[in-house]
Design a protein around this motif. Sequence first.
Motif, PDB file in Angstrom:
ATOM      1  N   TRP A 171       0.841  -1.209   0.000  1.00 60.67           N
ATOM      2  CA  TRP A 171       0.000   0.000   0.000  1.00 60.67           C
ATOM      3  C   TRP A 171       0.874   1.257   0.000  1.00 60.67           C
ATOM      4  O   TRP A 171       0.534   2.263  -0.618  1.00 60.67           O
ATOM      5  N   TRP A 172       2.009   1.202   0.644  1.00 64.46           N
ATOM      6  CA  TRP A 172       2.938   2.328   0.696  1.00 64.46           C
ATOM      7  C   TRP A 172       3.426   2.694  -0.704  1.00 64.46           C
ATOM      8  O   TRP A 172       3.410   3.859  -1.100  1.00 64.46           O
ATOM      9  N   ASP A 173       3.830   1.696  -1.466  1.00 63.50           N
ATOM     10  CA  ASP A 173       4.295   1.958  -2.824  1.00 63.50           C
ATOM     11  C   ASP A 173       3.147   2.368  -3.741  1.00 63.50           C
ATOM     12  O   ASP A 173       3.294   3.255  -4.589  1.00 63.50           O
ATOM     13  N   PHE A 174       2.005   1.726  -3.586  1.00 62.04           N
ATOM     14  CA  PHE A 174       0.852   2.028  -4.434  1.00 62.04           C
ATOM     15  C   PHE A 174       0.398   3.475  -4.273  1.00 62.04           C
ATOM     16  O   PHE A 174       0.011   4.134  -5.240  1.00 62.04           O
ATOM     17  N   THR A 175       0.451   3.971  -3.041  1.00 66.43           N
ATOM     18  CA  THR A 175       0.010   5.346  -2.775  1.00 66.43           C
ATOM     19  C   THR A 175       1.166   6.334  -2.773  1.00 66.43           C
ATOM     20  O   THR A 175       0.972   7.510  -2.437  1.00 66.43           O
ATOM     21  N   ALA A 176       2.375   5.878  -3.139  1.00 63.16           N
ATOM     22  CA  ALA A 176       3.555   6.745  -3.239  1.00 63.16           C
ATOM     23  C   ALA A 176       3.808   7.488  -1.931  1.00 63.16           C
ATOM     24  O   ALA A 176       3.954   8.707  -1.905  1.00 63.16           O
ATOM     25  N   GLY A 177       3.885   6.726  -0.828  1.00 68.86           N
ATOM     26  CA  GLY A 177       4.112   7.354   0.469  1.00 68.86           C
ATOM     27  C   GLY A 177       5.476   8.005   0.595  1.00 68.86           C
ATOM     28  O   GLY A 177       5.619   9.029   1.263  1.00 68.86           O
ATOM     29  N   ALA A 178       6.485   7.447  -0.053  1.00 71.99           N
ATOM     30  CA  ALA A 178       7.831   8.015   0.035  1.00 71.99           C
ATOM     31  C   ALA A 178       7.868   9.373  -0.663  1.00 71.99           C
ATOM     32  O   ALA A 178       7.414   9.521  -1.792  1.00 71.99           O
ATOM     33  N   GLY A 179       8.378  10.353   0.031  1.00 70.22           N
ATOM     34  CA  GLY A 179       8.519  11.681  -0.541  1.00 70.22           C
ATOM     35  C   GLY A 179       7.310  12.568  -0.406  1.00 70.22           C
ATOM     36  O   GLY A 179       7.367  13.757  -0.728  1.00 70.22           O
ATOM     37  N   ALA A 180       6.186  12.011   0.062  1.00 69.76           N
ATOM     38  CA  ALA A 180       4.973  12.812   0.227  1.00 69.76           C
ATOM     39  C   ALA A 180       5.027  13.588   1.533  1.00 69.76           C
ATOM     40  O   ALA A 180       5.890  13.371   2.388  1.00 69.76           O
ATOM     41  N   SER A 181       4.085  14.502   1.714  1.00 72.55           N
ATOM     42  CA  SER A 181       4.027  15.285   2.941  1.00 72.55           C
ATOM     43  C   SER A 181       3.601  14.406   4.111  1.00 72.55           C
ATOM     44  O   SER A 181       2.983  13.351   3.939  1.00 72.55           O
ATOM     45  N   GLU A 182       3.929  14.866   5.304  1.00 70.39           N
ATOM     46  CA  GLU A 182       3.547  14.128   6.502  1.00 70.39           C
ATOM     47  C   GLU A 182       2.033  14.025   6.616  1.00 70.39           C
ATOM     48  O   GLU A 182       1.495  12.991   7.011  1.00 70.39           O
ATOM     49  N   GLU A 183       1.323  15.093   6.256  1.00 69.01           N
ATOM     50  CA  GLU A 183      -0.135  15.068   6.329  1.00 69.01           C
ATOM     51  C   GLU A 183      -0.711  14.043   5.357  1.00 69.01           C
ATOM     52  O   GLU A 183      -1.665  13.340   5.690  1.00 69.01           O
ATOM     53  N   TYR A 184      -0.169  13.956   4.161  1.00 72.71           N
ATOM     54  CA  TYR A 184      -0.651  12.965   3.194  1.00 72.71           C
ATOM     55  C   TYR A 184      -0.439  11.555   3.730  1.00 72.71           C
ATOM     56  O   TYR A 184      -1.324  10.700   3.639  1.00 72.71           O
TER      57      TYR A 184
END
Length: 560
Positions: A171-184
């Motif tokens: 789910w982390w990769d699918f939603t592109a968690g890396a590099g996103a804002s903390e709020e996202y």
Amino acid sequence: MLVIGGGPAGLTAAMELAERGFAVTVVEARALEGKARSIPVLGTGQDGRSDLPGEHGFRFFPGFYRNVTETMARIPAPARGACRTGSVADRLVATTEVLFARDQGRDGVVVDIAGGPAHRDPEAALRAVGGLLARTPGLSAAESVYFAGRLLVFATSGRARHDGEWENTSWWDFTAGAGASEEYRRMCVIGPTRTLVAAKAERAGVPSIGRTQVEFWSGLLGASGYAEADRVLDAPTTEAWIGPWASHLVRLGVRFLIGHLVIRLRTAGGRVRAAVRLPSGAVHEIESDWFVCAVPAEAAVRTLGPEVCDLDESLTDIDRLETDWMTGIQFFLREPTPLAHGHVVHVDSPWALTSIAQAQFWSRTDLPRRYGDGTVRDCLSVDVSAWDVPGPLTGRPARACTRAEFIEEVWHQLDSSLRRGGHRLLSRDLVHSCYTDPAIRWPTEPGGLAHNREPLLISTPGSRQWRPRPAGQVPNLFQAGDHVDVDLNLATMEAADQSAKAAVNALLEATGSRAGRCLVRGWAPASELDRLRVLDDELYAAGLPNVFDRPAPWISGPAR
């Protein structure tokens, strides 16, 4: 007919079999309904009242739960006074709000989820969500749009992409968690995994998290076939559901052996012949012609034993499935404290807390009259999902805390987020007592770690291959539980119920029974998107991404 395990899967299997004329015995090592039961807080009842109702964690029934609620609709609920409720399903009541609580002095945001889909205005629902996003200043419009796009990608993906790509993606990769804002990350990536199931976004697979998100939003936006977005019971779980269910099963002729641990199965001639059990330390065998194994994933290989695993090698992979912790604590309060008419998501809590003030929904239970010492008027039930993150008060993760430290840390994180207009919504003076899950064994010395006897299964990328099917290579043995490979691969009562019905149907086929088959309700993706899913199968076969797949604004290249 022997059913091993008295949790939701085992009791569902027992009910379906007994209704079809089978003589059923249920063997359970601890207590009926496993993690779903109420747990009496021993010694708290006074003057004829029952002990206070503790629990593993609060129960909730999202609108896309169809199988477990169908079972509940067939369990008679005993009449009380002038109130003659027809079934246990009638004891489900809808919440109307979700409170997204924030810390650092920020007021929380309440989202209205009232009404069933038939009466819900999609525009109003979208406005409510828009209000939440507008009051989350750290979350950009581009991030919100991107996350909505990811749900659309999942909803329009064909079966081939689901099986070949998303099954092996986190789910982390699918939603592109890396590099996103903390709020996202908190609102879109981590929140859906930590608050729904005890899964880390980095480890949770796309199919289970994606489906729950699409199903929840489909119901919220008015799609047909869904109940209210979120429902809870109108009394403690055992009073409202488990007690009536057990009574109904006894009337159907089901026999229970409680406190009997099955340590292995004995085989002969390629079939299971007996379950070896340990009641009070003595070894006995229970012979039967047919067996349903409905124990949790972490106990399955041990229960099945080496003889069975030699006959069906696919069962040995069950021990490769992963578990995590999601368990609860109840604060019993002296005054009603309805923080919201529904669940509270503590967005900023390091330990990923979710909570609900329960007594406001217990319309048929007078808490001070029927439970405890007569002074408890509310139960704030809290689920803790992140057990390996340091807490701000103690500086240690929950696993490394003593019970007293754990309680203080949870209260601190609740208090930090439950503010309105700068004023606290909770007061420590309200606390009568608290109860922690007895499955947790707390460390008694500094440096020790807690142990959890009842973790929850998590669906990691690629793990479907290790899940057993309801029917395997042993002709008289069938598997049930939320770890079984069925339509919903998620640690839920819904998956347990669905797997049990699938196991019973397989058993009926094996026995040649003419009895009617169990109704198994699978996921029916929106038919309006069928043509897009057909198109996606063609795109996937050509090595191309989903038509709606776009790179995240904060990275280059496709999100995959």
